[in-house]
Design a protein around this motif. Structure first.
Motif, PDB file in Angstrom:
ATOM      1  N   VAL A 199      -3.242  14.105   7.845  1.00  0.00           N
ATOM      2  CA  VAL A 199      -3.134  14.139   6.385  1.00  0.00           C
ATOM      3  C   VAL A 199      -4.509  14.394   5.769  1.00  0.00           C
ATOM      4  CG1 VAL A 199      -2.700  12.721   4.334  1.00  0.00           C
ATOM      5  CG2 VAL A 199      -1.059  12.711   6.236  1.00  0.00           C
ATOM      6  N   GLN A 200      -5.528  13.765   6.340  1.00  0.00           N
ATOM      7  CA  GLN A 200      -6.850  13.902   5.734  1.00  0.00           C
ATOM      8  C   GLN A 200      -7.639  15.107   6.216  1.00  0.00           C
ATOM      9  OE1 GLN A 200      -8.857   9.903   4.758  1.00  0.00           O
ATOM     10  NE2 GLN A 200      -7.176   9.386   6.117  1.00  0.00           N
ATOM     11  N   TYR A 201      -7.236  15.619   7.357  1.00  0.00           N
ATOM     12  CA  TYR A 201      -7.874  16.839   7.877  1.00  0.00           C
ATOM     13  C   TYR A 201      -6.808  17.876   8.195  1.00  0.00           C
ATOM     14  CZ  TYR A 201     -11.991  13.844   8.390  1.00  0.00           C
ATOM     15  OH  TYR A 201     -13.035  13.001   8.159  1.00  0.00           O
ATOM     16  N   PRO A 202      -6.091  18.362   7.170  1.00  0.00           N
ATOM     17  CA  PRO A 202      -5.035  19.335   7.432  1.00  0.00           C
ATOM     18  C   PRO A 202      -5.608  20.562   8.136  1.00  0.00           C
ATOM     19  CG  PRO A 202      -5.549  19.241   5.087  1.00  0.00           C
ATOM     20  CD  PRO A 202      -6.262  18.109   5.735  1.00  0.00           C
ATOM     21  N   ASN A 203      -4.799  21.126   9.021  1.00  0.00           N
ATOM     22  CA  ASN A 203      -5.191  22.262   9.850  1.00  0.00           C
ATOM     23  C   ASN A 203      -6.105  21.888  11.005  1.00  0.00           C
ATOM     24  OD1 ASN A 203      -3.827  24.546   8.521  1.00  0.00           O
ATOM     25  ND2 ASN A 203      -5.117  23.985   6.781  1.00  0.00           N
ATOM     26  N   VAL A 204      -6.245  20.593  11.248  1.00  0.00           N
ATOM     27  CA  VAL A 204      -6.976  20.173  12.435  1.00  0.00           C
ATOM     28  C   VAL A 204      -6.199  20.682  13.663  1.00  0.00           C
ATOM     29  CG1 VAL A 204      -5.777  17.954  12.666  1.00  0.00           C
ATOM     30  CG2 VAL A 204      -8.093  18.202  13.564  1.00  0.00           C
ATOM     31  N   THR A 205      -6.920  21.059  14.692  1.00  0.00           N
ATOM     32  CA  THR A 205      -6.240  21.484  15.922  1.00  0.00           C
ATOM     33  C   THR A 205      -5.937  20.256  16.775  1.00  0.00           C
ATOM     34  OG1 THR A 205      -8.266  21.707  17.204  1.00  0.00           O
ATOM     35  CG2 THR A 205      -7.581  23.612  15.909  1.00  0.00           C
ATOM     36  N   GLY A 214       9.578  15.007  11.353  1.00  0.00           N
ATOM     37  CA  GLY A 214       9.413  15.872  10.189  1.00  0.00           C
ATOM     38  C   GLY A 214       8.214  15.514   9.339  1.00  0.00           C
ATOM     39  N   LEU A 215       7.205  14.927   9.956  1.00  0.00           N
ATOM     40  CA  LEU A 215       6.047  14.482   9.179  1.00  0.00           C
ATOM     41  C   LEU A 215       4.870  15.438   9.268  1.00  0.00           C
ATOM     42  CD1 LEU A 215       6.263  10.706  10.150  1.00  0.00           C
ATOM     43  CD2 LEU A 215       7.232  11.858   8.147  1.00  0.00           C
ATOM     44  N   ILE A 216       4.802  16.177  10.347  1.00  0.00           N
ATOM     45  CA  ILE A 216       3.767  17.202  10.469  1.00  0.00           C
ATOM     46  C   ILE A 216       4.407  18.452  11.073  1.00  0.00           C
ATOM     47  CG2 ILE A 216       2.012  15.441  10.860  1.00  0.00           C
ATOM     48  CD1 ILE A 216       1.825  16.353  13.753  1.00  0.00           C
ATOM     49  N   LYS A 250       6.860  15.170   3.185  1.00  0.00           N
ATOM     50  CA  LYS A 250       7.382  13.884   3.658  1.00  0.00           C
ATOM     51  C   LYS A 250       6.324  13.125   4.466  1.00  0.00           C
ATOM     52  CE  LYS A 250      11.108  12.009   6.589  1.00  0.00           C
ATOM     53  NZ  LYS A 250      11.988  12.383   7.719  1.00  0.00           N
ATOM     54  N   GLY A 251       5.555  13.876   5.238  1.00  0.00           N
ATOM     55  CA  GLY A 251       4.498  13.253   6.030  1.00  0.00           C
ATOM     56  C   GLY A 251       3.445  12.605   5.159  1.00  0.00           C
ATOM     57  N   LYS A 252       3.112  13.288   4.077  1.00  0.00           N
ATOM     58  CA  LYS A 252       2.088  12.729   3.184  1.00  0.00           C
ATOM     59  C   LYS A 252       2.572  11.452   2.512  1.00  0.00           C
ATOM     60  CE  LYS A 252       0.329  17.304   2.031  1.00  0.00           C
ATOM     61  NZ  LYS A 252       0.124  18.278   0.952  1.00  0.00           N
ATOM     62  N   THR A 253       3.807  11.463   2.032  1.00  0.00           N
ATOM     63  CA  THR A 253       4.298  10.249   1.368  1.00  0.00           C
ATOM     64  C   THR A 253       4.514   9.127   2.381  1.00  0.00           C
ATOM     65  OG1 THR A 253       6.611  10.986   1.490  1.00  0.00           O
ATOM     66  CG2 THR A 253       5.391  11.587  -0.478  1.00  0.00           C
ATOM     67  N   SER A 254       5.019   9.482   3.560  1.00  0.00           N
ATOM     68  CA  SER A 254       5.194   8.460   4.596  1.00  0.00           C
ATOM     69  C   SER A 254       3.860   7.827   4.954  1.00  0.00           C
ATOM     70  CB  SER A 254       5.812   9.069   5.856  1.00  0.00           C
ATOM     71  OG  SER A 254       7.163   9.381   5.661  1.00  0.00           O
ATOM     72  N   TYR A 255       2.849   8.656   5.017  1.00  0.00           N
ATOM     73  CA  TYR A 255       1.534   8.124   5.361  1.00  0.00           C
ATOM     74  C   TYR A 255       1.038   7.158   4.302  1.00  0.00           C
ATOM     75  CZ  TYR A 255      -3.396   7.480   5.941  1.00  0.00           C
ATOM     76  OH  TYR A 255      -4.621   6.894   6.060  1.00  0.00           O
ATOM     77  N   VAL A 256       1.159   7.545   3.053  1.00  0.00           N
ATOM     78  CA  VAL A 256       0.667   6.683   1.980  1.00  0.00           C
ATOM     79  C   VAL A 256       1.416   5.341   1.977  1.00  0.00           C
ATOM     80  CG1 VAL A 256       0.487   6.428  -0.523  1.00  0.00           C
ATOM     81  CG2 VAL A 256      -0.140   8.591   0.560  1.00  0.00           C
ATOM     82  N   GLU A 257       2.715   5.414   2.228  1.00  0.00           N
ATOM     83  CA  GLU A 257       3.497   4.173   2.304  1.00  0.00           C
ATOM     84  C   GLU A 257       3.053   3.312   3.485  1.00  0.00           C
ATOM     85  OE1 GLU A 257       7.503   6.338   0.500  1.00  0.00           O
ATOM     86  OE2 GLU A 257       7.589   5.399   2.489  1.00  0.00           O
TER      87      GLU A 257
END
Lengths: 158, 158
Positions: A62-68, A94-96, A115-122
């Motif tokens: 979430v914090q480093y999108p496009n990380v390999t 379905g989170l990433i 969905k991944g972003k909101t799941s992470y924040v929760e």
DNA sequence: TATTGTTATACTCTATAACTATA
DNA sequence: TATAGTTATAGAGTATAACAATA
């Protein structure tokens, strides 16, 4: 888990032992403390919640999108082979998503879904609550000090 | 293990992230610190040296002779079924003995052999040297503070 | 009924080595 | 030659459940 301070019937004659050698070792205390924190983490996140390492991976995606995947493995300090199952789980939920990178077809860049972003924040809120509760006998300053001291140990990373 | 602070080619556009969320969590930092310490422990003790949990068990048997297996498991915070392999290893190396206890034939009291006692003292010196070396960037006071703070977390044991 | 030591079993986490497809 | 992702495999470490012997 029983405390070392408790008296055992068969060890009463050893009561003169002030503190067992083990208690002087940072490594032993780190392990015992970590076992408590991670058990409480799992309890807090629940049966179908993230395991610690899955939460960590999601956090970084979430914090480093496009990380390999290789990059993520390096950040987490584990082998990239070990990351496959973690990424599989996060993608299966379905989170990433694994996405192709134009210019290098070997690479799978990892991006969070909405969905991944909101799941992470929760989940992050739940984790923060778990640590706040579990560590409520430490002051804010003590927690900061603990992070600093653990950081000094972590300076050996790489 | 790579530091989270290192820049990844594909995450350069995320350079505005000051510190990843993960770094704020005590649990994550505990885990990362523990991984470093236990890896160095194993390196210090060598190929045929004690694993951390075996060293811990020997330490307690030496300091609490006649401890029972159930008592030892309780002290170490593990299930007594998990202790069997550890005691097998220590007994197989001739460092401790399972002995019968008059008055309760269910119990196997654990006692260190002479070799076990000397092996423990030697290993303890190696472990102390490993921690002294690895943690040389922490002052004596900082190490004491760290033990105190870890002890506050460990107050949740049992 | 409860406890001690034990076995069988399974699960999580992690590592190593080798494969494939790319570069 | 080297790298990214993957698979197969194995080894720690731990837990749960059940059992025999004993209390």
């Amino acid at each position: 888990m029983a405390s070392l301070r408790k008296t055992d019937r068969r060890t009463e004659d050893e009561a003169h032992i002030e503190a067992p050698d083990l208690e002087e070792f940072i490594g032993y205390n780190l392990k015992r403390a970590y076992v408590i924190v991670q058990a409480d983490f799992r309890r807090a996140l629940g049966e179908d919640g993230f395991a610690p390492r899955v939460f960590s991976a999601l956090s970084l995606v979430v914090q480093y999108p496009n990380v390999t995947q290789s990059g993520l493995a390096r950040m987490l300090g584990i082998e990239r082979s070990g990351l496959v199952a973690i990424v599989d789980e996060l993608e299966g939920r379905g989170l990433i998503k694994r996405t192709n990178v134009p210019g290098d077809r070997r690479v799978q860049a990892l991006v969070p879904t909405a969905k991944g972003k909101t799941s992470y924040v929760e989940a992050r809120a739940v984790v923060r609550a778990h640590e706040d509760r579990l560590l409520s006998n430490l002051s804010t300053e003590e927690k900061a000090t603990l992070l600093t001291l653990l950081g000094k140990i972590r300076s050996h990373e790489d």
